[in-house]
Structures are given as structure tokens and as C-alpha cells.
Design a protein around this motif. Structure first.
Motif, PDB file in Angstrom:
ATOM      1  N   ARG A   3       0.755  -1.306   0.053  1.00  0.00           N
ATOM      2  CA  ARG A   3       0.002  -0.083  -0.046  1.00  0.00           C
ATOM      3  C   ARG A   3       0.900   1.135  -0.024  1.00  0.00           C
ATOM      4  NH1 ARG A   3      -5.535  -0.622   1.392  1.00  0.00           N
ATOM      5  NH2 ARG A   3      -5.698   1.621   2.507  1.00  0.00           N
ATOM      6  N   ILE A   4       1.944   1.215   0.381  1.00  0.00           N
ATOM      7  CA  ILE A   4       2.967   2.479   0.265  1.00  0.00           C
ATOM      8  C   ILE A   4       2.923   3.044  -1.077  1.00  0.00           C
ATOM      9  CG2 ILE A   4       5.321   3.042   0.253  1.00  0.00           C
ATOM     10  CD1 ILE A   4       4.264   2.414   2.815  1.00  0.00           C
ATOM     11  N   PRO A   5       3.002   2.340  -2.473  1.00  0.00           N
ATOM     12  CA  PRO A   5       2.962   3.057  -3.523  1.00  0.00           C
ATOM     13  C   PRO A   5       1.662   4.056  -3.595  1.00  0.00           C
ATOM     14  CG  PRO A   5       3.622   1.156  -4.109  1.00  0.00           C
ATOM     15  CD  PRO A   5       3.198   0.992  -2.471  1.00  0.00           C
ATOM     16  N   PHE A   6       0.500   3.276  -3.293  1.00  0.00           N
ATOM     17  CA  PHE A   6      -0.851   4.286  -3.102  1.00  0.00           C
ATOM     18  C   PHE A   6      -0.692   5.529  -2.412  1.00  0.00           C
ATOM     19  CE2 PHE A   6      -5.279   5.074  -2.050  1.00  0.00           C
ATOM     20  CZ  PHE A   6      -5.712   5.460  -3.256  1.00  0.00           C
ATOM     21  N   ARG A   7      -0.167   5.317  -1.054  1.00  0.00           N
ATOM     22  CA  ARG A   7       0.162   6.290  -0.120  1.00  0.00           C
ATOM     23  C   ARG A   7       0.807   7.570  -0.748  1.00  0.00           C
ATOM     24  NH1 ARG A   7      -1.202   5.789   5.416  1.00  0.00           N
ATOM     25  NH2 ARG A   7      -2.005   3.735   6.051  1.00  0.00           N
TER      26      ARG A   7
END
Length: 227
Positions: A123-127
Motif C-alpha cells: 500500500r506504500i505506492p498508493f499512499r
């Protein structure tokens, strides 16, 4: 389902859009107020660069920031730099995050963010995508909520309604754009139904618009918690 490869590609495109906008600024306009209270455009740009480094740290199992005080000081110190320095910093920090994300890794692992918050590495890329899109709007340089990619807007509404789900300060709320619907807030009745265009919904949920373009049935328009 989170697709980190898709989101990394989206982050790259959003970064390029941001850099193109920043490239139109001069040193004077960088020091003008942004749409965020108390922050100039330079504060927003410094924050975006430091956020890229912080998420790189998270992916590489380091604390995002040395401390909240150090985070704030870095943003303040970097805010008044010339536009070319901001551009170089944004490019370098984005490249560092991209390199960290492209390294072989287990994307299902749990990473630690700020204030004890944990999340899946996937989920880091979406954050990061969230940071780029919303803060691009915050710059007030002609990129508006209506310009956000449609898939981002839908997912950000998903993200924020999930974040506020069960929050005792938010009444039971159904949100709809006339096609899709979401639910958020505490359990119970009566349920307030909030209707509006996707850009208006995401702006209201993210604290970027006051909700005056939305309609609320069953009760007054709720006030989403601060992010």
C-alpha cells in the motif's frame, strides 16, 4: 485488491505532472501561500520531497522520520529554497523511492509508518500517490480535484471512507456519486446520505472543500475528521 506495480506506474506519472507544474513557477511564486493554511508552495514542495524519503525509509525498515520535530524542521528549512533547488530535490527523492520500490522484496510484508501505524508494503505506492495528487491540488497552480485521474478519485474515496469507518465522531453516513456508494462513520441510525460529484466528494472527505456543492438527506452534512 492492491496492485503495487500499477500504483508505482501511477506514482511516476503523477510525479511527472507535478514536476511539469512546478517548472512553470518562479522563485517569487514558490514563496506565495498555498491552499494549506500557514504553508507556502515551498512548504508543500519540501514536504513532498521529505515524504518520498520517509516512504523510502519505511520500505527499507527504517523509521520514516527521526522525530516529528525533525520532520517539521526539515520542511520549514527547505520551504524558501529557489524553485530549481525544489525541482532537483523532488526528482532526487522520487528517484530514491522508485529505486527502493523496484528492489526485490516481499510486498506482503508489514511496514511501520508514523505514530505506530502499520500497513502492508503493497500500500506504500498508493499512499505516495495520495500525497502527490492532493498536494498538487494544494499548490493552487491550475491542477484541480476535477483533474485527478478517475481511478484515483474512486480509490481515495474508498480509502477515506474506510479510514473514517467506525469513527464515533462521524454519524452513520452513506456516500454516493449517483452510481457508486460507500458507507462510513459509526454504526446506527438514522443514516445521512451525502450525494455529489466524485471530485466534490473526495474534496470534502480530504478537507479540501467545504461540501457546499453536496446534498445531505436525513441530517446535516457531517464534518469529516482532520487527516
Amino acid at each position: 485488491m492492491i496492485d503495487h506495480a500499477h500504483d508505482l506506474a501511477a506514482v511516476h506519472k503523477a510525479t511527472e505532472r507535478l514536476l511539469a507544474s512546478v517548472g512553470t513557477l518562479d522563485n517569487a511564486s514558490v514563496n506565495e501561500p498555498s491552499r494549506l493554511p500557514g504553508w507556502t508552495r515551498g512548504h508543500v514542495l519540501a514536504h513532498l520531497a521529505r515524504n518520498a524519503e520517509a516512504l523510502t525509509n519505511a520500505l527499507e525498515a527504517r523509521p520514516m522520520y527521526a522525530s516529528d520535530g525533525a520532520r517539521d524542521a526539515d520542511i520549514e528549512q527547505g520551504a524558501a529554497r529557489p524553485v530549481d533547488v525544489h525541482l532537483a530535490d523532488l526528482r532526487e527523492s522520487a528517484a530514491g523511492l522508485r529505486a527502493a520500490a523496484e528492489a526485490p522484496a516481499d510486498w506482503s510484508r508489514t511496514v511501520e509508518l508514523r505514530n505506530g501505524v502499520t500497513d502492508s508494503a503493497s500500500r506504500i505506492p498508493f499512499r505516495r500517490w495520495i500525497e502527490l495528487e492532493l498536494h498538487h491540488v494544494d499548490l493552487g497552480v491550475g491542477y484541480e480535484l476535477e483533474d485527478l485521474p478517475a481511478d484515483f478519485t474512486e480509490r481515495e474515496i474508498d480509502f477515506l471512507t474506510d479510514r473514517f469507518d467506525g469513527n464515533p465522531g462521524v454519524p452513520p453516513t452513506r456516500i454516493t456519486d449517483g452510481v457508486r456508494s460507500w458507507r462510513t462513520g459509526r454504526e446506527g441510525e438514522p443514516e445521512v446520505t451525502v450525494t455529489g460529484a466524485p471530485a466534490e466528494l473526495v474534496g470534502w472527505l480530504a478537507g479540501r472543500r467545504d461540501g457546499s456543492a453536496l446534498t445531505a438527506e436525513g441530517g446535516p452534512l457531517p464534518a469529516p475528521p482532520a487527516l
